[in-house]
Design a protein around this motif. Sequence first.
Motif, PDB file in Angstrom:
ATOM      1  N   PRO A   1       0.812  -1.228   0.000  1.00  0.00           N
ATOM      2  CA  PRO A   1       0.000   0.000   0.000  1.00  0.00           C
ATOM      3  C   PRO A   1       0.841   1.272   0.000  1.00  0.00           C
ATOM      4  O   PRO A   1       0.509   2.246  -0.693  1.00  0.00           O
ATOM      5  CB  PRO A   1      -0.811  -0.120   1.295  1.00  0.00           C
ATOM      6  N   LEU A   2       1.941   1.267   0.751  1.00  0.00           N
ATOM      7  CA  LEU A   2       2.790   2.455   0.835  1.00  0.00           C
ATOM      8  C   LEU A   2       3.438   2.770  -0.514  1.00  0.00           C
ATOM      9  O   LEU A   2       3.436   3.923  -0.971  1.00  0.00           O
ATOM     10  CB  LEU A   2       3.862   2.256   1.904  1.00  0.00           C
ATOM     11  N   LEU A   3       3.981   1.754  -1.180  1.00  0.00           N
ATOM     12  CA  LEU A   3       4.625   1.970  -2.477  1.00  0.00           C
ATOM     13  C   LEU A   3       3.608   2.343  -3.553  1.00  0.00           C
ATOM     14  O   LEU A   3       3.916   3.126  -4.460  1.00  0.00           O
ATOM     15  CB  LEU A   3       5.403   0.723  -2.888  1.00  0.00           C
ATOM     16  N   ALA A   4       2.395   1.798  -3.472  1.00  0.00           N
ATOM     17  CA  ALA A   4       1.346   2.170  -4.429  1.00  0.00           C
ATOM     18  C   ALA A   4       0.983   3.646  -4.276  1.00  0.00           C
ATOM     19  O   ALA A   4       0.814   4.361  -5.269  1.00  0.00           O
ATOM     20  CB  ALA A   4       0.107   1.303  -4.222  1.00  0.00           C
ATOM     21  N   ALA A   5       0.868   4.091  -3.017  1.00  0.00           N
ATOM     22  CA  ALA A   5       0.555   5.495  -2.769  1.00  0.00           C
ATOM     23  C   ALA A   5       1.681   6.399  -3.279  1.00  0.00           C
ATOM     24  O   ALA A   5       1.427   7.455  -3.880  1.00  0.00           O
ATOM     25  CB  ALA A   5       0.332   5.720  -1.277  1.00  0.00           C
ATOM     26  N   ILE A   6       2.929   5.974  -3.051  1.00  0.00           N
ATOM     27  CA  ILE A   6       4.082   6.748  -3.539  1.00  0.00           C
ATOM     28  C   ILE A   6       4.081   6.811  -5.068  1.00  0.00           C
ATOM     29  O   ILE A   6       4.348   7.855  -5.665  1.00  0.00           O
ATOM     30  CB  ILE A   6       5.399   6.132  -3.021  1.00  0.00           C
ATOM     31  N   CYS A   7       3.751   5.688  -5.708  1.00  0.00           N
ATOM     32  CA  CYS A   7       3.696   5.639  -7.171  1.00  0.00           C
ATOM     33  C   CYS A   7       2.655   6.623  -7.697  1.00  0.00           C
ATOM     34  O   CYS A   7       2.921   7.384  -8.636  1.00  0.00           O
ATOM     35  CB  CYS A   7       3.365   4.224  -7.640  1.00  0.00           C
TER      36      CYS A   7
ATOM     37  N   GLY B   1      14.649  -3.361  -3.961  1.00  0.00           N
ATOM     38  CA  GLY B   1      15.569  -3.032  -2.878  1.00  0.00           C
ATOM     39  C   GLY B   1      15.071  -3.508  -1.532  1.00  0.00           C
ATOM     40  O   GLY B   1      15.869  -3.855  -0.643  1.00  0.00           O
ATOM     41  N   LEU B   2      13.741  -3.554  -1.369  1.00  0.00           N
ATOM     42  CA  LEU B   2      13.152  -4.022  -0.108  1.00  0.00           C
ATOM     43  C   LEU B   2      13.003  -5.537  -0.068  1.00  0.00           C
ATOM     44  O   LEU B   2      12.573  -6.091   0.954  1.00  0.00           O
ATOM     45  CB  LEU B   2      11.782  -3.365   0.094  1.00  0.00           C
ATOM     46  N   GLY B   3      13.314  -6.198  -1.180  1.00  0.00           N
ATOM     47  CA  GLY B   3      13.246  -7.655  -1.214  1.00  0.00           C
ATOM     48  C   GLY B   3      11.884  -8.228  -1.513  1.00  0.00           C
ATOM     49  O   GLY B   3      11.664  -9.431  -1.358  1.00  0.00           O
ATOM     50  N   VAL B   4      10.935  -7.369  -1.951  1.00  0.00           N
ATOM     51  CA  VAL B   4       9.582  -7.871  -2.257  1.00  0.00           C
ATOM     52  C   VAL B   4       9.382  -8.061  -3.760  1.00  0.00           C
ATOM     53  O   VAL B   4       8.317  -8.496  -4.197  1.00  0.00           O
ATOM     54  CB  VAL B   4       8.502  -6.917  -1.694  1.00  0.00           C
ATOM     55  N   VAL B   5      10.391  -7.699  -4.574  1.00  0.00           N
ATOM     56  CA  VAL B   5      10.382  -7.941  -6.018  1.00  0.00           C
ATOM     57  C   VAL B   5      11.646  -8.715  -6.366  1.00  0.00           C
ATOM     58  O   VAL B   5      12.731  -8.384  -5.890  1.00  0.00           O
ATOM     59  CB  VAL B   5      10.347  -6.613  -6.818  1.00  0.00           C
ATOM     60  N   HIS B   6      11.499  -9.739  -7.176  1.00  0.00           N
ATOM     61  CA  HIS B   6      12.638 -10.598  -7.504  1.00  0.00           C
ATOM     62  C   HIS B   6      13.017 -10.428  -8.979  1.00  0.00           C
ATOM     63  O   HIS B   6      12.165 -10.488  -9.867  1.00  0.00           O
ATOM     64  CB  HIS B   6      12.309 -12.061  -7.201  1.00  0.00           C
ATOM     65  N   TYR B   7      14.303 -10.229  -9.213  1.00  0.00           N
ATOM     66  CA  TYR B   7      14.811 -10.006 -10.568  1.00  0.00           C
ATOM     67  C   TYR B   7      14.640 -11.268 -11.415  1.00  0.00           C
ATOM     68  O   TYR B   7      14.986 -12.361 -10.996  1.00  0.00           O
ATOM     69  CB  TYR B   7      16.287  -9.610 -10.515  1.00  0.00           C
TER      70      TYR B   7
ATOM     71  N   ILE C   1       7.026  -6.537 -12.726  1.00  0.00           N
ATOM     72  CA  ILE C   1       6.282  -5.373 -12.233  1.00  0.00           C
ATOM     73  C   ILE C   1       5.205  -5.834 -11.256  1.00  0.00           C
ATOM     74  O   ILE C   1       4.299  -6.579 -11.622  1.00  0.00           O
ATOM     75  CB  ILE C   1       5.633  -4.603 -13.397  1.00  0.00           C
ATOM     76  N   PRO C   2       5.260  -5.403  -9.988  1.00  0.00           N
ATOM     77  CA  PRO C   2       4.288  -5.862  -8.989  1.00  0.00           C
ATOM     78  C   PRO C   2       2.933  -5.181  -9.141  1.00  0.00           C
ATOM     79  O   PRO C   2       2.834  -4.101  -9.748  1.00  0.00           O
ATOM     80  CB  PRO C   2       4.952  -5.465  -7.663  1.00  0.00           C
ATOM     81  N   ALA C   3       1.917  -5.790  -8.576  1.00  0.00           N
ATOM     82  CA  ALA C   3       0.556  -5.257  -8.695  1.00  0.00           C
ATOM     83  C   ALA C   3       0.436  -3.879  -8.060  1.00  0.00           C
ATOM     84  O   ALA C   3      -0.306  -3.026  -8.550  1.00  0.00           O
ATOM     85  CB  ALA C   3      -0.430  -6.229  -8.050  1.00  0.00           C
TER      86      ALA C   3
END
Length: 449
Positions: free
Chosen positions: A192-198, A227-233, A360-362
Motif C-alpha cells: 500500500p505504501l509503495l502504491a501510494a508513492i507511485c 531493494g526491499l526484497g519484495v520484487v525478484h529479478y 512489475i508488482p501489482a
Amino acid sequence: MESRKSEAPPLELTPPLRNGLLERLFKLSLHGTTVKTELIAGLTTFITMAYIIFVNPNIMADAGIDHGAAFVATCIAAALGCLLMGLYANWPVGLAPGMGLNAFFTYTVVGTMGYNWETALGAVFVSGVLFMILTFSRIREWLLNSIPVSLRYAMGAGVGLFLGLIGLKTAGIVVDSPATLIKLGSLREPGPLLAAICFLMIAILSYHKVFGAILISIITVTLAGWGLGVVHYAGIMSAPPSLAPTWMAMNVAGVFNISMISVVLAFLFVHMFDTAGTLMGVAQRANLVAADGRIENLSRAMKADSASSVFGAVVGVPPVTSYVESAAGVAAGGRTGLTAVTVGVLFIAAMFFAPLAGMIPAYATAGALIYVAMLMMGGMAHIEWDEATDAIPAIVTAIMMPLTFSVADGIALGFITYVALKAGTGKYKEISVSLWVLCAIFIAKFIYL
C-alpha cells in the motif's frame, strides 16, 4: 548567369524526395511535418502509454488468463491497432486494450457475474463486430446523437471511479470490512505504501510535464520494491511467451443468452463514446478539422478502432481503443499515421521484454490505475449541474459503477433514472426512441435476471 545555373540542380532534388514512399503513404508535406518529427512523436506517444504493457497482463491474470500470453496479446493487439490506424486512417493515434474496459472484463464479467474468461472474450468479439457494423452505417451517428451528453460524460467518469476502486483494492489501500464494507488498509505494509508513492509520483511528474511520467514512476517503485526484497529479478529480455493460451479462445456461442445483453452493450457504449471523444479531441490538437467543421478521415479512424477491437478479441484482450495519451505525441508534432505506425512497431519490439513485465508488482500498476482514474473523472465538469434531470442521472451512472462493482449495472441504472426523471417532469421531447428501447431492455434485465 553561370552561377545561377549552378544553383538550380540542388533545388530540383526536392520534388523526388517529396514523392518518396512515406510521403505517398502519409502526405507528410501536406500536413506540414517530417519523418523525424513523426518518429519522435511516435516515441513520445509510446512512452506515455507503455504502462498498459505492464498493467493489462496483471488485470487479465486476475481473470485466470496466462500472464505471459496476456502480455504478448496486449503487445500484438496494440501493434495491430496502431498499424491499422496509421496505414488506413492516417491518424497520429495509438491504440491498446482500454483501461476500465479491462477492469470490467475481469472484475465484473468474470469475477462478479461468474462467466469464464473465454465467454467474456466472446462478448468483446461480439461488441466489436457490432461496433464495426455501426461505423459502416449511419446508425453510429444516430446512436451517438441520441444518447444524452450528460450520460456520455458520466460513463467515462464512472469507469474512472470503478478503475480507481480496483486500484485501491489491488494495492491494499482499501480493504474489506464486515462492519463498514470497506476501510483503510495498513499503510505500514510495503504494498500500500509503495502504491501510494507511485500515484503521488505520477501526479507530481505529470504536473511538471515530465516525459513518460507514468512509466518512470512504475519502474521507480518496482526498483524500490526490489531493494526491499519484495520484487525478484527475472531478467530483462527473452523470446516472447506463447500466445497459444489466448489465441482464438473466445467463446462466442456463450454470449447468446439474455444475461449477456447488458455486458455486450456496456462494452459497446463505453468503447464507442470513449473512442469518439478521444478521436475528436486528438483531431482538434492535430489540426485535422477543416474550416467547415468536417474532421478529416474520422470515419476511417472509427473503422480502424472498431476493427482493432475485433482483432484484439481474437488474440485474447479486452476491447482495443484509441488512447487519449496520443495527445502527447501530437504535442510533439505528430500529424500523420506515421506516428501511429511508429507506436505499433515499438509495441512489437516490446514483446521481447516479457521478464521485465513479469517483474512489475501489482502495487506499482495500482498506482497508475488510481492516477488514470482521476483523469477519467474530469468529464463530470462538462455536466450541466443546474439541470437536475441531467445531473442526477449522471451522478447515478458514475456512482453506481463502483458501488455495484459493475460498469453494466451503472449504465443501466443511469439510463433508467434519466428516462424516469425526464418523463416525470414532462420533458418527453428529450427522450429519444433509442433511450426508450434501452430503458425497457435494462428494466427487463433487472426483473428477469
